[in-house]
Structures are given as structure tokens and as C-alpha cells.
Scaffold this motif. Structure first.
Motif, mmCIF file in Angstrom:
data_model
loop_
_atom_site.group_PDB
_atom_site.id
_atom_site.type_symbol
_atom_site.label_atom_id
_atom_site.label_comp_id
_atom_site.label_asym_id
_atom_site.label_seq_id
_atom_site.Cartn_x
_atom_site.Cartn_y
_atom_site.Cartn_z
ATOM 1 N N SER A 17 0.832 -1.204 0.000
ATOM 2 C CA SER A 17 0.000 0.000 0.000
ATOM 3 C C SER A 17 0.863 1.248 0.000
ATOM 4 C CB SER A 17 -0.903 0.022 1.243
ATOM 5 O OG SER A 17 -1.784 -1.070 1.269
ATOM 6 N N LEU A 18 0.300 2.302 -0.540
ATOM 7 C CA LEU A 18 0.892 3.638 -0.486
ATOM 8 C C LEU A 18 -0.232 4.649 -0.373
ATOM 9 C CD1 LEU A 18 3.601 3.605 -3.332
ATOM 10 C CD2 LEU A 18 4.047 3.777 -0.880
ATOM 11 N N ARG A 19 0.070 5.786 0.231
ATOM 12 C CA ARG A 19 -0.882 6.890 0.246
ATOM 13 C C ARG A 19 -0.224 8.112 -0.366
ATOM 14 N NH1 ARG A 19 -4.082 10.129 5.070
ATOM 15 N NH2 ARG A 19 -2.004 11.011 5.416
ATOM 16 N N LEU A 20 -0.803 8.588 -1.426
ATOM 17 C CA LEU A 20 -0.328 9.801 -2.071
ATOM 18 C C LEU A 20 -1.059 11.011 -1.495
ATOM 19 C CD1 LEU A 20 -0.260 8.676 -5.814
ATOM 20 C CD2 LEU A 20 1.476 8.354 -4.051
ATOM 21 N N SER A 21 -0.319 12.113 -1.402
ATOM 22 C CA SER A 21 -0.901 13.369 -0.939
ATOM 23 C C SER A 21 -0.644 14.450 -1.976
ATOM 24 C CB SER A 21 -0.286 13.792 0.392
ATOM 25 O OG SER A 21 -0.517 12.830 1.395
ATOM 26 N N CYS A 22 -1.553 15.409 -2.026
ATOM 27 C CA CYS A 22 -1.406 16.543 -2.943
ATOM 28 C C CYS A 22 -1.845 17.799 -2.197
ATOM 29 C CB CYS A 22 -2.246 16.343 -4.186
ATOM 30 S SG CYS A 22 -2.279 17.760 -5.322
ATOM 31 N N VAL A 23 -0.877 18.636 -1.872
ATOM 32 C CA VAL A 23 -1.180 19.880 -1.170
ATOM 33 C C VAL A 23 -1.440 20.965 -2.210
ATOM 34 C CG1 VAL A 23 -0.345 21.607 0.436
ATOM 35 C CG2 VAL A 23 0.214 19.198 0.797
ATOM 36 N N TYR A 59 -14.181 6.254 -10.064
ATOM 37 C CA TYR A 59 -12.932 5.514 -10.190
ATOM 38 C C TYR A 59 -12.846 4.793 -11.531
ATOM 39 C CZ TYR A 59 -12.633 6.108 -5.129
ATOM 40 O OH TYR A 59 -12.562 6.646 -3.871
ATOM 41 N N ALA A 60 -11.643 4.637 -11.989
ATOM 42 C CA ALA A 60 -11.409 3.776 -13.137
ATOM 43 C C ALA A 60 -11.667 2.335 -12.722
ATOM 44 C CB ALA A 60 -9.968 3.934 -13.623
ATOM 45 N N ASP A 61 -12.170 1.537 -13.641
ATOM 46 C CA ASP A 61 -12.498 0.148 -13.322
ATOM 47 C C ASP A 61 -11.284 -0.604 -12.789
ATOM 48 O OD1 ASP A 61 -14.848 -0.345 -16.087
ATOM 49 O OD2 ASP A 61 -15.126 0.494 -14.074
ATOM 50 N N SER A 62 -10.109 -0.277 -13.288
ATOM 51 C CA SER A 62 -8.898 -1.001 -12.922
ATOM 52 C C SER A 62 -8.491 -0.802 -11.465
ATOM 53 C CB SER A 62 -7.743 -0.582 -13.831
ATOM 54 O OG SER A 62 -7.514 0.813 -13.730
ATOM 55 N N VAL A 63 -9.033 0.216 -10.794
ATOM 56 C CA VAL A 63 -8.634 0.485 -9.412
ATOM 57 C C VAL A 63 -9.794 0.412 -8.433
ATOM 58 C CG1 VAL A 63 -6.779 1.978 -10.253
ATOM 59 C CG2 VAL A 63 -8.949 3.000 -9.487
ATOM 60 N N LYS A 64 -10.992 0.177 -8.923
ATOM 61 C CA LYS A 64 -12.153 0.109 -8.029
ATOM 62 C C LYS A 64 -11.946 -0.964 -6.975
ATOM 63 C CE LYS A 64 -15.830 1.887 -10.996
ATOM 64 N NZ LYS A 64 -17.036 1.554 -11.803
ATOM 65 N N GLY A 65 -12.264 -0.615 -5.734
ATOM 66 C CA GLY A 65 -12.110 -1.551 -4.632
ATOM 67 C C GLY A 65 -10.715 -1.582 -4.042
ATOM 68 N N ARG A 66 -9.758 -0.968 -4.714
ATOM 69 C CA ARG A 66 -8.370 -0.951 -4.229
ATOM 70 C C ARG A 66 -7.900 0.462 -3.861
ATOM 71 N NH1 ARG A 66 -4.263 -2.304 -7.456
ATOM 72 N NH2 ARG A 66 -5.282 -1.628 -9.380
ATOM 73 N N PHE A 67 -8.330 1.450 -4.619
ATOM 74 C CA PHE A 67 -7.911 2.836 -4.395
ATOM 75 C C PHE A 67 -9.071 3.646 -3.821
ATOM 76 C CE2 PHE A 67 -4.408 3.205 -7.897
ATOM 77 C CZ PHE A 67 -3.827 2.043 -7.410
ATOM 78 N N GLN A 81 -5.415 6.793 -1.398
ATOM 79 C CA GLN A 81 -4.991 5.590 -0.686
ATOM 80 C C GLN A 81 -5.000 4.440 -1.680
ATOM 81 O OE1 GLN A 81 -3.955 5.128 2.588
ATOM 82 N NE2 GLN A 81 -3.469 3.058 1.877
ATOM 83 N N MET A 82 -3.856 3.801 -1.836
ATOM 84 C CA MET A 82 -3.714 2.721 -2.808
ATOM 85 C C MET A 82 -3.368 1.434 -2.072
ATOM 86 S SD MET A 82 -1.668 4.702 -5.859
ATOM 87 C CE MET A 82 -0.159 4.826 -4.917
ATOM 88 N N ASN A 83 -4.256 0.468 -2.133
ATOM 89 C CA ASN A 83 -4.057 -0.832 -1.500
ATOM 90 C C ASN A 83 -3.971 -1.930 -2.557
ATOM 91 O OD1 ASN A 83 -4.311 0.423 1.056
ATOM 92 N ND2 ASN A 83 -6.534 0.128 1.043
#
Length: 127
Positions: A17-23, A59-67, A81-83
Motif C-alpha cells: 500500500s501507499l498513500r499519495l498526498s497533494c497539497v 474511479y477507473a475500473d482497474s482500481v475500483k475496490g483498491r484505491f 490511498q492505494m491498497n
């Protein structure tokens, strides 16, 4: 001057997992549509997740349920949040914003509908 600064990228193994932030600075971003996009080597930039000023998400289909995309208006910060990351998630990730009125489902993740962009943060997922 509008400024978007991403952080949180890195290298992880598949399943991690990773969490990206954008200020965001330079405007009242709570009134804007916001989105996360990614671009792999030799590929076009595509929308991953979007959120409107009311908090509705897409969400894009490729990331649904994960991001999961979210925002903290008090901190002027957008998150992703990317799992359960996969090698195919490897890309440079960009956050973007736009305040123009937009109608249609493409408004959440369509590249042409976003005018302000960050510099990107690299995400690498190894198998």
C-alpha cells in the motif's frame, strides 16, 4: 498562483500500500473538481480517480475496490490511498484540479477537463 505538490510515491512490492498526498495552494480548492491521474512509460495519461466539490467520487475500473480518493478541505490536501498494489499500477501519478463548470461523467477523470497539474510522483510496484 495555483500550485499542486504531490508526495508519497515510492517503491513497494505487489500487494503493498501507499498513500499519495497533494497539497494545494493559491485558491479555495474546496470549490474545485480534483483528480488523480497516472502515466506509465510510453503510455497516455489517464484518470484514476476523481472527486467533485460535493465529495462525490468516481474511479477507473482497474482500481475500483483498491484505491480511495479523499480530501481534507481544512488542510487543502487531496489523498489517494492505494491498497493491493499491482505491477501494472507502476506509473507517475499526478494530481489535478479545475474550477470550470463541467457536465458529464468524464468530468471526474477526463484529462481535458483539468487545467491545473502537479509535477507528479513516481510509484513503482515490483512483483
Amino acid at each position: 498562483q495555483v500550485q499542486l505538490v504531490e508526495s508519497g510515491g515510492g517503491s513497494v512490492q505487489a500487494g503493498g500500500s501507499l498513500r499519495l498526498s497533494c497539497v494545494v495552494s493559491g485558491y479555495t480548492y474546496s470549490n474545485y473538481r480534483m483528480g488523480w491521474f497516472r502515466q506509465g512509460p510510453g503510455k497516455e495519461r489517464k484518470g484514476v480517480a476523481g472527486i467533485d466539490s460535493n465529495g462525490r467520487t468516481d474511479y477507473a475500473d482497474s482500481v475500483k475496490g483498491r484505491f480511495t480518493i479523499s480530501k481534507d478541505n481544512g488542510k487543502n490536501t487531496l489523498y489517494l490511498q492505494m491498497n493491493s498494489l499491482k505491477p501494472e499500477d507502476t506509473a507517475t501519478y499526478y494530481c489535478a484540479a479545475d474550477r470550470r463548470a463541467c457536465v458529464g461523467s468524464d468530468c471526474y477523470r477526463g484529462v481535458p477537463h483539468f487545467g491545473d497539474w502537479g509535477q507528479g510522483t513516481q510509484v513503482t510496484v515490483s512483483s
